[in-house]
Design a protein around this motif. Structure first.
Motif, short mmCIF file in Angstrom:
data_model
loop_
_atom_site.label_atom_id
_atom_site.label_comp_id
_atom_site.label_asym_id
_atom_site.label_seq_id
_atom_site.Cartn_x
_atom_site.Cartn_y
_atom_site.Cartn_z
N GLU A 1 -3.58 2.17 -11.70
CA GLU A 1 -4.05 1.29 -10.62
C GLU A 1 -3.99 -0.18 -11.01
N ARG B 1 1.81 6.77 -6.69
CA ARG B 1 0.62 7.48 -7.15
C ARG B 1 0.73 8.98 -6.85
N THR B 2 1.15 9.30 -5.63
CA THR B 2 1.23 10.70 -5.21
C THR B 2 2.31 11.46 -5.99
N ARG C 1 2.41 1.72 -3.55
CA ARG C 1 1.44 2.28 -4.50
C ARG C 1 1.12 3.74 -4.18
N GLU C 2 0.88 4.01 -2.91
CA GLU C 2 0.47 5.36 -2.53
C GLU C 2 1.58 6.37 -2.83
N THR C 3 2.83 5.98 -2.61
CA THR C 3 3.95 6.89 -2.86
C THR C 3 4.12 7.13 -4.35
N ARG D 1 7.02 10.61 4.61
CA ARG D 1 7.15 9.14 4.58
C ARG D 1 8.36 8.67 5.38
N THR E 1 0.84 -1.21 0.00
CA THR E 1 0.00 0.00 0.00
C THR E 1 0.87 1.25 0.00
#
Length: 536
Positions: free
Chosen positions: A486, A19-20, A15-17, A46, A12
């Motif tokens: 995604e 994506r951002t 992906r979140e890093t 982070r 997670t």
């Protein structure tokens, strides 16, 4: 013996890093743009969440996450022809089409006037190999004419003194300019030849026609050559013919140990003006202090920058988001920080370094290497991460640079425990080891891993792996289409992160000091720095 346990990789967080950092809001993470502060804030957040401590100290002595990286951008204008005198007829060569030139010196005007030309073979000074192309000559005031690549580049294998087809640092054009400066030369001109250079003249011409980026130094580059550049092979042939020499014959002689430089009896002149812009960007540094040997350091590094706004694609999208290159590397840094914190501190301190300006010539890592927060002589080694591939896990890994150091023994141990094989590096003649951020540390003696997932995928084999690689290189690399999706399969990235964790953790819990192999080009500088550290 069973392989050590590896903490869970936070998918997670990965992906979140990605994506951002690769969202349009970050506008391609261009250094010095409005996107830089928010990028730095995102990385620091982070690092904090992972449990790292700030890795630097500010001018007030207080802990800080940032290291300033002052840079200079120099653009040459009003370029004169290259004029060579001393022969029966004056030779005149036109900028761009026949030669290119620039300066590492931060000065508004560059002029080389009546500088004696000296053919110096491959321009190599390698004491560990008993090789010195500058033997017996004082280069002060002179301009070196230099062959591209290494003396044994045409070999099929790697058995030559300079590892044959595999390019060494001595074959890189950057080294040749650096060595000419160390020899006291006023100028340096590399002879372009497409096969040993691995690219055509159009690449040289375009690369040297615009802005050039440099790290600011205390002396504004005064210790560098006044001018450096490239000349077309026919230009070199014409110059040597005017000097009563033959390029092919001199090239053959230069490939033999014991070659001596050849003064050409000719003089070169050229000039150009420089527009200069100074700016400041930032590296982000976090640390997990070690328990037993906190003053010994292991590095994890990745660059946070990308191209910012770039040439629009067919849809008008002008943001080069840099999802793979290199939001994935920063995401891996964050995940590795969390994993290592969860595993409790190692014996040695672990440093997490997100560097800037990789896309401008490795400037963030170069600045850190010139101004290390943690002494390089006390830095054991490290792992650099650049562009983790999308897709599933592989059966193999590739090692950029080949077997250069005692890090290889650690890699072989870890890959065996992980059930991975080692695939040969593709195109070793292109010198990719010298083109990413780990190189800034390596050339100052710090052994660095540059490894990655191979193309023999668990699902689909080499055909699937090669198809994915081709898609990225041909369609997405440095394009607006390098965007996060995604639907990405990141299970291969998870495999990469586990490998990087194992490599770094092995170094961090060891008492060994891996060195370069005795004939490696970086061995001497490492021996010198370690000896100096031991003497203190």
């Amino acid at each position: 013996m069973a392989a050590p346990a590896v903490p869970r990789v936070d998918e997670t967080l990965l992906r979140e890093t990605i994506r951002t950092l690769s969202s349009d809001e970050y506008e391609g993470r261009g250094p010095g743009t409005a996107a830089e502060p928010k990028t730095l804030d995102a990385i620091i957040a982070r690092f904090k969440a992972a449990g790292l401590q700030p890795g630097n100290k500010g001018t007030d002595g207080k802990p800080t996450w940032l290291q300033d990286v002052p840079t200079a951008t120099i653009t040459g204008i009003n370029r004169s022809p290259l004029v060579v005198t001393g022969a029966a007829q004056t030779l005149t060569f036109q900028p761009s089409s026949e030669f290119v030139s620039g300066s590492y010196r931060i000065t508004p005007h560059t002029e080389v006037k009546d500088s004696e030309l000296v053919f110096v073979g491959y321009g190599i000074n390698a004491p560990e190999l008993g090789w010195n192309d500058y033997a017996g000559i004082d280069m002060k005031g002179k301009t070196a004419v230099i062959l591209v690549n290494d003396p044994d580049y045409a070999m099929a294998g790697e058995d030559g003194p300079f590892r044959g087809r595999r390019m060494t640092y001595y074959g890189r054009w950057t080294y040749k300019f650096e060595e000419a400066a160390r020899q006291g030369a006023t100028g340096a001109l590399i002879i372009h030849d497409t096969f040993p250079a691995a690219y055509g003249w159009q690449v040289v011409e375009s690369s040297w026609s615009g802005a050039q980026h440099f790290v600011q130094t205390a002396n504004d580059g005064a210790d560098q050559t006044a001018a450096n550049g490239w000349i077309q092979k026919p230009v070199a042939e014409a110059i040597l013919k005017a000097a009563g020499q033959d390029l092919a014959a001199l090239t053959a002689a230069a490939q033999t140990k014991g070659f001596k430089p050849v003064p050409l009896g000719l003089k070169a002149s050229l000039s150009f003006d420089n527009t200069i812009e100074k700016a400041n960007s930032h590296n982000v540094i976090g640390i997990l202090p070690g328990t037993n040997r906190p003053d010994e350091y292991v590095l994890y590094s990745a660059h946070w920058d990308h191209l910012g706004r770039c040439k629009p694609d067919a849809t008008g999208d002008d943001i080069c988001n840099g999802a793979v290159d290199n939001a994935t590397g920063v995401a891996a840094l964050a995940a590795l920080a969390k994993m290592n914190a969860a595993a409790k501190p190692a014996a040695r301190s672990q440093v997490f370094l997100a560097v800037t300006l990789e896309e401008s010539g490795l400037l963030g890592s170069e600045y850190y290497a010139q101004n290390p927060v943690f002494p390089l002589a006390k830095t054991v080694g490290g792992v650099n991460m650049d562009a983790l591939s999308v897709g599933g896990p592989a059966k193999d890994i590739t090692v950029t640079g080949g077997d250069k150091s005692e890090l290889t023994a650690i890699l072989r141990k870890v890959e065996g425990e992980m059930g991975l094989s080692e695939a040969p590096e593709e195109h070793p003649e292109r010198g990719h080891y010298y083109r990413s951020d780990h190189f800034s540390l390596a050339k100052r003696g710090v052994p660095m891993f540059d490894v990655g997932r191979g193309t023999d995928l668990v699902n689909g084999g080499k055909a699937a792996g090669q198809a994915a690689s081709d898609d990225y290189v041909n369609v997405r690399y440095h394009q607006p289409s390098d965007q996060y999706q995604e639907s990405w399969d990141i299970s291969g990235m998870v495999q990469d992160v586990k490998l990087f964790y194992r490599l770094g953790r092995e170094l961090a819990n060891s008492s060994a000091w891996p060195n370069w192999h005795p004939t490696d080009e970086f061995r001497a500088v490492r021996d010198k720095s370690r000896a100096a550290a031991a003497a203190k």
